[in-house]
Design a protein around this motif. Structure first.
Motif, PDB file in Angstrom:
ATOM      1  N   VAL A  46       0.844  -1.197   0.000  1.00 35.64           N
ATOM      2  CA  VAL A  46       0.000   0.000   0.000  1.00 35.64           C
ATOM      3  C   VAL A  46       0.881   1.249   0.000  1.00 35.64           C
ATOM      4  O   VAL A  46       0.639   2.197  -0.761  1.00 35.64           O
ATOM      5  CB  VAL A  46      -0.945   0.007   1.216  1.00 35.64           C
ATOM      6  CG1 VAL A  46      -1.663   1.358   1.329  1.00 35.64           C
ATOM      7  CG2 VAL A  46      -1.977  -1.112   1.106  1.00 35.64           C
ATOM      8  N   ALA A  47       1.904   1.243   0.856  1.00 36.97           N
ATOM      9  CA  ALA A  47       2.820   2.387   0.898  1.00 36.97           C
ATOM     10  C   ALA A  47       3.492   2.590  -0.456  1.00 36.97           C
ATOM     11  O   ALA A  47       3.643   3.727  -0.921  1.00 36.97           O
ATOM     12  CB  ALA A  47       3.870   2.180   1.990  1.00 36.97           C
ATOM     13  N   ALA A  48       3.879   1.485  -1.095  1.00 33.54           N
ATOM     14  CA  ALA A  48       4.534   1.582  -2.407  1.00 33.54           C
ATOM     15  C   ALA A  48       3.592   2.157  -3.450  1.00 33.54           C
ATOM     16  O   ALA A  48       3.999   2.985  -4.278  1.00 33.54           O
ATOM     17  CB  ALA A  48       5.032   0.207  -2.837  1.00 33.54           C
ATOM     18  N   TYR A  49       2.320   1.739  -3.419  1.00 36.75           N
ATOM     19  CA  TYR A  49       1.350   2.279  -4.379  1.00 36.75           C
ATOM     20  C   TYR A  49       1.111   3.769  -4.134  1.00 36.75           C
ATOM     21  O   TYR A  49       0.946   4.547  -5.089  1.00 36.75           O
ATOM     22  CB  TYR A  49       0.031   1.512  -4.293  1.00 36.75           C
ATOM     23  CG  TYR A  49       0.071   0.152  -4.943  1.00 36.75           C
ATOM     24  CD1 TYR A  49       0.563  -0.012  -6.238  1.00 36.75           C
ATOM     25  CD2 TYR A  49      -0.392  -0.973  -4.278  1.00 36.75           C
ATOM     26  CE1 TYR A  49       0.599  -1.254  -6.842  1.00 36.75           C
ATOM     27  CE2 TYR A  49      -0.356  -2.226  -4.878  1.00 36.75           C
ATOM     28  CZ  TYR A  49       0.142  -2.365  -6.160  1.00 36.75           C
ATOM     29  OH  TYR A  49       0.186  -3.599  -6.758  1.00 36.75           O
ATOM     30  N   LEU A  50       1.082   4.172  -2.866  1.00 37.71           N
ATOM     31  CA  LEU A  50       0.909   5.590  -2.568  1.00 37.71           C
ATOM     32  C   LEU A  50       2.111   6.397  -3.069  1.00 37.71           C
ATOM     33  O   LEU A  50       1.949   7.453  -3.687  1.00 37.71           O
ATOM     34  CB  LEU A  50       0.734   5.791  -1.063  1.00 37.71           C
ATOM     35  CG  LEU A  50      -0.580   5.262  -0.470  1.00 37.71           C
ATOM     36  CD1 LEU A  50      -0.570   5.410   1.042  1.00 37.71           C
ATOM     37  CD2 LEU A  50      -1.780   5.983  -1.064  1.00 37.71           C
ATOM     38  N   LEU A  51       3.310   5.886  -2.820  1.00 39.79           N
ATOM     39  CA  LEU A  51       4.510   6.571  -3.294  1.00 39.79           C
ATOM     40  C   LEU A  51       4.520   6.671  -4.815  1.00 39.79           C
ATOM     41  O   LEU A  51       4.977   7.670  -5.384  1.00 39.79           O
ATOM     42  CB  LEU A  51       5.765   5.836  -2.805  1.00 39.79           C
ATOM     43  CG  LEU A  51       6.053   5.963  -1.304  1.00 39.79           C
ATOM     44  CD1 LEU A  51       7.180   5.014  -0.909  1.00 39.79           C
ATOM     45  CD2 LEU A  51       6.422   7.403  -0.938  1.00 39.79           C
ATOM     46  N   ASP A  52       3.991   5.648  -5.468  1.00 37.20           N
ATOM     47  CA  ASP A  52       3.916   5.674  -6.927  1.00 37.20           C
ATOM     48  C   ASP A  52       2.971   6.778  -7.400  1.00 37.20           C
ATOM     49  O   ASP A  52       3.243   7.448  -8.411  1.00 37.20           O
ATOM     50  CB  ASP A  52       3.434   4.314  -7.437  1.00 37.20           C
ATOM     51  CG  ASP A  52       3.499   4.216  -8.953  1.00 37.20           C
ATOM     52  OD1 ASP A  52       4.588   4.403  -9.518  1.00 37.20           O
ATOM     53  OD2 ASP A  52       2.451   3.946  -9.578  1.00 37.20           O
ATOM     54  N   GLN A  53       1.869   6.979  -6.681  1.00 37.98           N
ATOM     55  CA  GLN A  53       0.952   8.059  -7.026  1.00 37.98           C
ATOM     56  C   GLN A  53       1.640   9.417  -6.873  1.00 37.98           C
ATOM     57  O   GLN A  53       1.504  10.306  -7.724  1.00 37.98           O
ATOM     58  CB  GLN A  53      -0.296   8.008  -6.136  1.00 37.98           C
ATOM     59  CG  GLN A  53      -1.195   6.817  -6.366  1.00 37.98           C
ATOM     60  CD  GLN A  53      -1.859   6.848  -7.728  1.00 37.98           C
ATOM     61  OE1 GLN A  53      -1.936   7.873  -8.387  1.00 37.98           O
ATOM     62  NE2 GLN A  53      -2.342   5.695  -8.167  1.00 37.98           N
ATOM     63  N   PHE A  54       2.391   9.572  -5.783  1.00 31.13           N
ATOM     64  CA  PHE A  54       3.077  10.840  -5.545  1.00 31.13           C
ATOM     65  C   PHE A  54       4.130  11.087  -6.630  1.00 31.13           C
ATOM     66  O   PHE A  54       4.292  12.223  -7.102  1.00 31.13           O
ATOM     67  CB  PHE A  54       3.734  10.851  -4.165  1.00 31.13           C
ATOM     68  CG  PHE A  54       2.798  10.535  -3.027  1.00 31.13           C
ATOM     69  CD1 PHE A  54       1.451  10.858  -3.106  1.00 31.13           C
ATOM     70  CD2 PHE A  54       3.259   9.903  -1.872  1.00 31.13           C
ATOM     71  CE1 PHE A  54       0.573  10.562  -2.053  1.00 31.13           C
ATOM     72  CE2 PHE A  54       2.402   9.617  -0.829  1.00 31.13           C
ATOM     73  CZ  PHE A  54       1.061   9.944  -0.913  1.00 31.13           C
TER      74      PHE A  54
END
Length: 250
Positions: A46-54
């Motif tokens: 989840v953290a990785a997907y959020l970082l990808d969005q950023f």
């Protein structure tokens, strides 16, 4: 410009603004997943997907025609979010961030409003229903008759898939499609060397999992109307078209 990542980031900022200063980033992620005891791998994904969005939002802003002063506020927010959700910071508390989040939110709202983009992501009732069905199937992977690796893969990847489907306005549908493809292929590989008895326990579960591919396609048509992901993104289309035939797996 492509505003989806900007809109997704705005929704994350709104969630953060409503949280408590003493909540840790990991607690926030687990609450987002609606699973306080999620496996660590789920929180990391989840953290990785959020970082990808950023990161995607940063690319959009940096390459936009905005003047430097207009870019500055948004890039500052993205810098802060990337630090916040880095692996090193997952056990840290939000501290003062929820209080300063409204200022960041204003920057994104002004930018999206000026571009004529919607401020809200589109919810999908079908995706929520599928997530609930997935939750029900996860419990069946506690069956000790299943191969241990199959059980672990099933629980972890289905938990991730359910989380992504519940939050399409934040993550978009692409990560859910990728996670589904990964689930099917990993189950296929893990089950290939198991005993006939263990295979027989997975068979009915896999039949249900296979039906999710078509449902994800229907969700895509509803969520991405006008810019169909499966019609216009070759990689994502392949996730559903090239899934192994059920007879090859069971």
């Amino acid at each position: 410009m492509d505003t989806q990542s900007l809109r997704n980031t705005l929704l994350i900022l709104r969630r953060i603004a409503a949280t408590h200063a003493n909540q840790t980033i990991l607690q926030f992620i687990n609450k987002l997943a609606e699973a306080p005891d999620s496996p660590p791998e789920v929180a990391l994904r989840v953290a990785a997907y959020l970082l990808d969005q950023f990161k995607s939002a940063r690319i959009v802003i940096v390459n936009s025609q905005l003047v430097p002063e207009a870019k500055s506020g948004v890039l500052t927010a993205l810098d802060a979010l990337e630090r916040l959700f880095s692996i090193e910071s997952l056990h840290n508390q939000f501290g003062s961030f929820p209080k300063i989040a409204p200022g960041y939110i204003s920057n994104f709202v002004i930018l999206l409003s000026a571009s004529g983009s919607p401020l809200e992501g589109e919810e999908s009732e079908a995706a929520i229903e599928l997530a609930e069905e997935i939750d029900g199937l996860i419990t069946k992977f506690d069956d000790l008759g299943l191969d241990p690796l199959v059980r672990e893969i099933g629980r972890k990847h289905m938990s991730m898939l359910a989380t992504l489907l519940r939050h399409i306005p934040i993550f978009g549908l692409e990560p859910a499609l990728s996670t589904y493809f990964d689930l099917v292929m990993r189950l296929r590989r893990a089950d290939s060397g198991t005993s006939p008895k263990a295979k027989s326990r997975l068979d009915p579960l896999f039949v249900t999992i296979k039906t999710w591919g078509e449902r994800l396609g229907l969700i895509d048509k509803a969520v991405n109307s006008g810019a169909k992901l499966l019609e216009r993104a070759d990689g994502a289309r392949g996730l559903l078209e090239y899934l192994p035939d059920i007879s090859d797996v069971l």
